[in-house]
Design an enzyme around this catalytic site. Structure first.
Site, short mmCIF file in Angstrom:
data_model
loop_
_atom_site.label_atom_id
_atom_site.label_comp_id
_atom_site.label_asym_id
_atom_site.label_seq_id
_atom_site.Cartn_x
_atom_site.Cartn_y
_atom_site.Cartn_z
N LYS A 160 0.70 -1.23 0.09
CA LYS A 160 0.13 0.07 0.08
C LYS A 160 0.74 1.12 0.18
CE LYS A 160 -0.82 0.47 5.12
NZ LYS A 160 -0.07 1.68 5.22
N THR A 161 2.03 1.37 0.65
CA THR A 161 2.85 2.22 0.67
C THR A 161 3.34 2.72 -0.62
OG1 THR A 161 3.57 2.00 2.80
CG2 THR A 161 5.02 3.36 1.57
N ASP A 218 -3.95 7.76 5.15
CA ASP A 218 -3.55 6.24 5.30
C ASP A 218 -4.04 5.75 6.55
OD1 ASP A 218 -2.03 3.79 4.76
OD2 ASP A 218 -0.12 4.65 5.78
N GLU A 219 -4.17 4.35 6.81
CA GLU A 219 -4.61 3.63 8.07
C GLU A 219 -6.03 4.38 8.23
OE1 GLU A 219 -3.09 1.01 9.02
OE2 GLU A 219 -0.96 1.26 8.46
N GLN A 253 -7.19 -4.60 10.66
CA GLN A 253 -6.00 -4.18 11.21
C GLN A 253 -6.52 -2.88 12.08
OE1 GLN A 253 -1.91 -4.48 9.18
NE2 GLN A 253 -3.41 -4.60 7.23
N ARG A 260 3.21 -9.38 10.64
CA ARG A 260 4.62 -8.77 10.59
C ARG A 260 5.54 -9.72 10.51
NH1 ARG A 260 2.33 -4.59 9.76
NH2 ARG A 260 0.73 -6.15 9.65
#
Length: 755
Positions: free
Chosen positions: A33-34, A216-217, A247, A599
């Site tokens: 996504k980044t 974002d997020e 998340q 992670r």
């Protein structure tokens, strides 16, 4: 423009090429996504959109820095504003401060400073905190601000005693902040949200300025953050949000999962793009994560997949206690490092609460393995750093009474509490900031001649520092440390603690020098203080440092490691005991575990302990219900003979091997059993104990003063005294029955704790 699209998947390309209109990017963990966000920004710039019309909001400084560097490589010289929500709001408030009763040199109070201001407000309102603490009020006020409820609008619910206190203290607290020309973290968002709501012309101007907003997020936004993004996307509804409901882990901070779940209701013409390919984890790790999160109801369905290899099986290990758990993890890390297969930075250990780090720190220390503890005492929270910054805050904002109270006698100048109280009374009576009241100290009759002289000398010192406060920050700091004598108190000493404090002061000078090198604006001190005030939980994490990382699951968000250990997956810890009675909180705890699992890139170990010392008590644990959600066929279960107190045999008909039954516990042995096969020990829940079910042998170390215990003949009782040690340790118990008070040798008695 083609170079921006090369190597993108069809879904990624669709998100990058979208220009006008709302866009929802549902991005699974490790889905790139980044890259999508940065390439989308670059694509807009290549299409001719001026960089100044693009606003990109993130949730951590590290994420912002990473994105800024990537965008600079793609489109050098861009003018895109890219940073955290709080930093963006802090900048807006510098410009529009007068609309909110502030001046542009306002101070941002952190949790410690705002706590001091709140305690002053409590004192001035004279409320009695019989059943509540200042922290209770702070949380309630923060909750109200995140819900966009101002002090004037706050109403307590009938019969709600904490709300009644908040109704009185909240306005007084805000008055404290206004008088000090200060804002707390929540105010940064609340002030901007109300500014946009109450000033249509300002909202329209900013909407025109930032025609393309990227967030974002988005699953972690609260109501205030939602209101800001929404207000900036009315005239030009080009709002692109990226996030993953699976998340969302900050509900306790006010994050509202509905913001992303109901985005389509806000923007019916939204384009939805799903990023489902994972580039980070092995297939086995991803299948375990997907199986876990599939048990949640509040989510948007995604079909996560990866082209990576199968990888090693996910390990599930049950240890006898937390010491053995920590030592085994440390030993395995040491073995991998010494064999040259891994480096320290390849490993991370996650836990639900910070208190669980102690055993891990000791075990890694025994092995001589360097580690970094994230969410320990952060650099800007260390006493000597806070003291020095308080001087700078007072120079920048002389109305900051909290800063003055911190530094006026630091280092010691003989200005005591009585003197400060009298200056405070004078300031209150004359509506003055403390520095102005101190300047008038000769007019305060109740002060002694000696006290007047000491206070006057401090005011003179302050005036000398103000004279240099417009220069480079490193120069201001150096002058400040010399004039105040603050650094000298730590010099010429062999005390290790003082040497560390001196090192931290020198490091702060380095931070100031680096700031000066990259900052060319007109108000360096103001902007330096803003930057140091808005650090995030993980800003101190050093990804390139060759050390094992220890951190909470919350802090792990946005990071990744080749090898992850997830410890203490036990009822009451993960999920946390506060979440057991609420489905929404239980689902957030499951999302937290999902974040931890995803992670891991190559290897993952999940573990629990049969016994754990926590909060002063040793207790037999209950496996986390989340372990029942995992696909044990995907996993390698390791069991040690010594993990559970009673021996279980493979041929015991009452506790046979069971492939499909819920995982209640395991006996642990040195070699792994076949994948998915778990031994079922007797249940050890409170219900079983109260019902007289099978129990493990009594362990004297389990008994504590005032503990409730059960005796098969005498019933329930309470431990009133303990004595002796080892096999002869004795307990005196008061029974509720007619048996009264009796004394037992614990190891030889049928007494059992009731948990």
């Amino acid at each position: 423009m083609q170079h921006l699209l090369e190597g993108l998947t069809p879904a990624q390309r669709e998100a990058v090429e979208h220009v006008d209109g709302p866009l929802l990017i549902l991005a699974g963990p490790g889905s790139g996504k980044t890259r999508v966000i940065t390439h989308r920004i670059a694509h807009l710039c290549e299409l001719g959109v001026p960089g100044r019309q693009i606003l990109a909001l993130t949730f951590t400084n590290k994420a912002a820095e990473e994105m800024r560097a990537r965008v600079e490589r793609l489109v050098p010289g861009h003018a895109v504003w890219l940073g955290t929500y709080h930093r963006f709001c802090a900048r807006l408030l510098r410009k529009y401060a007068p609309f909110l009763g502030l001046q542009e040199n306002y101070t941002i109070y952190d949790t410690d400073d705002s706590g001091r201001a709140l305690r002053r407000a409590i004192g001035r309102t004279k409320v009695e905190l019989t059943h509540f603490t200042p922290d209770n009020l702070a949380y309630a006020i923060s909750w109200a601000k995140n819900k966009l409820i101002t002090a004037d609008e706050y109403e307590a619910r009938p019969g709600h005693p904490l709300g009644a206190l908040v109704k009185r203290v909240y306005p007084a607290y805000q008055e404290q902040l206004r008088n000090a020309n200060a804002a707390d973290f929540d105010d940064l968002l609340l002030h901007v949200a109300t500014l946009l709501r109450d000033n249509p012309e300002i909202r329209q101007t900013l909407d025109e300025r930032y025609r393309y907003v990227l967030v974002d997020e988005y699953q972690d936004t609260n109501l205030a953050q939602y209101a800001i993004a929404r207000a900036l996307s009315i005239d030009h509804p080009n709002l692109a949000v990226t996030g993953d409901p699976d998340q969302s882990i900050y509900g306790w901070r006010g994050a509202n999962l509905k913001n992303i779940l109901e985005f389509e209701k806000d923007f019916p013409k939204v384009r939805v793009v799903r990023l489902e390919q994972n580039y980070r984890s092995t297939q086995r790790i991803l299948r375990v994560a997907s199986q876990l999160i599939s048990h949640n109801v509040q989510r948007k369905l995604k079909d996560l997949y990866t082209a990576n290899g199968e990888g090693r099986p996910v390990r599930l290990v049950v240890y006898p206690n937390q010491t053995e758990e920590a030592r085994a993890i440390a030993a395995r890390i040491a073995e991998e490092i010494h064999a040259g297969r891994r480096r320290g930075r390849d490993f991370a250990v996650f836990y639900r609460v910070n208190a669980l780090s102690r055993a891990l720190e000791l075990a890694l220390g025994e092995q001589g393995i360097p580690y970094q503890l994230v969410n320990g005492v952060a650099f800007f929270d260390r006493r000597e750093v806070r003291d020095t910054l308080a001087y700078l805050r007072l120079l920048n904002n002389p109305r900051d009474d909290i800063a003055l109270l911190r530094v006026i006698n630091t280092p010691a100048r003989g200005i005591g509490k009585t003197t400060l109280d009298r200056i405070g009374q004078y300031a209150l009576a004359h509506a003055l900031p403390l520095i102005d009241a101190a300047r008038d100290c000769g007019k305060i009759d109740s002060l002694s001649k000696r006290a007047v002289g000491q206070v006057a000398r401090f005011v003179g010192l302050f005036d000398r520092l103000v004279a240099v406060a417009a220069g480079p920050v490193e120069e201001i700091l150096g002058y400040l440390l010399e004039e105040t004598g603050y650094r000298r108190q730590f010099e010429h000493t062999e005390d290790e603690e003082n040497e560390q404090r001196l090192a931290n002061i020198e490091e702060l000078l380095t931070v100031a020098r680096q700031f000066d090198e990259r900052n060319h604006h007109g108000r360096p001190l103001e902007e330096f203080l803003e930057e140091t005030s808005l650090t995030n939980d993980t800003d101190d994490w050093e990804g390139e440092a060759d050390r094992v990382t220890l951190m909470t699951l919350h802090a792990s968000k946005g990071l990744e490691f080749p090898v992850v250990f997830l410890v203490a997956v036990e009822e009451g810890l993960l999920p946390h005991e506060r979440s057991r009675d609420r489905l929404d909180q239980l689902e957030e705890e499951r999302r937290l575990m999902f974040v931890g699992i995803t992670r891991a890139r190559e290897e993952l170990q999940i573990s629990m302990s049969a016994y754990r010392d926590f909060r002063g008590q040793r207790k037999m644990t209950v496996p986390s219900p989340f372990l029942m959600d995992l696909p044990r066929a995907e996993m390698e279960v390791h069991e040690l003979e010594s993990a559970w107190p009673d021996p279980f045999k493979d041929d015991d008909p009452e506790y046979p091997f069971c492939d499909d039954a819920p995982l209640q516990g395991a006996s642990v042995e040195q070699t792994p059993r076949p994948s998915g096969r778990v031994i079922m020990p007797p249940l050890t829940t409170a219900a079983e104990m109260a019902g007289g079910g099978p129990l493990p042998a009594a362990n004297a170390d389990d008994f504590r003063q005032h503990m409730v215990v059960r005796h098969p003949e005498y019933g329930l009782g309470r431990v009133v005294a303990l004595s002796g040690s080892g096999p002869m340790r004795q307990a005196t118990v008061d029974f509720a029955s007619a048996a009264g008070r009796k004394k037992f040798i614990i190891a030889k008695s049928p007494l059992r704790p009731v948990r």
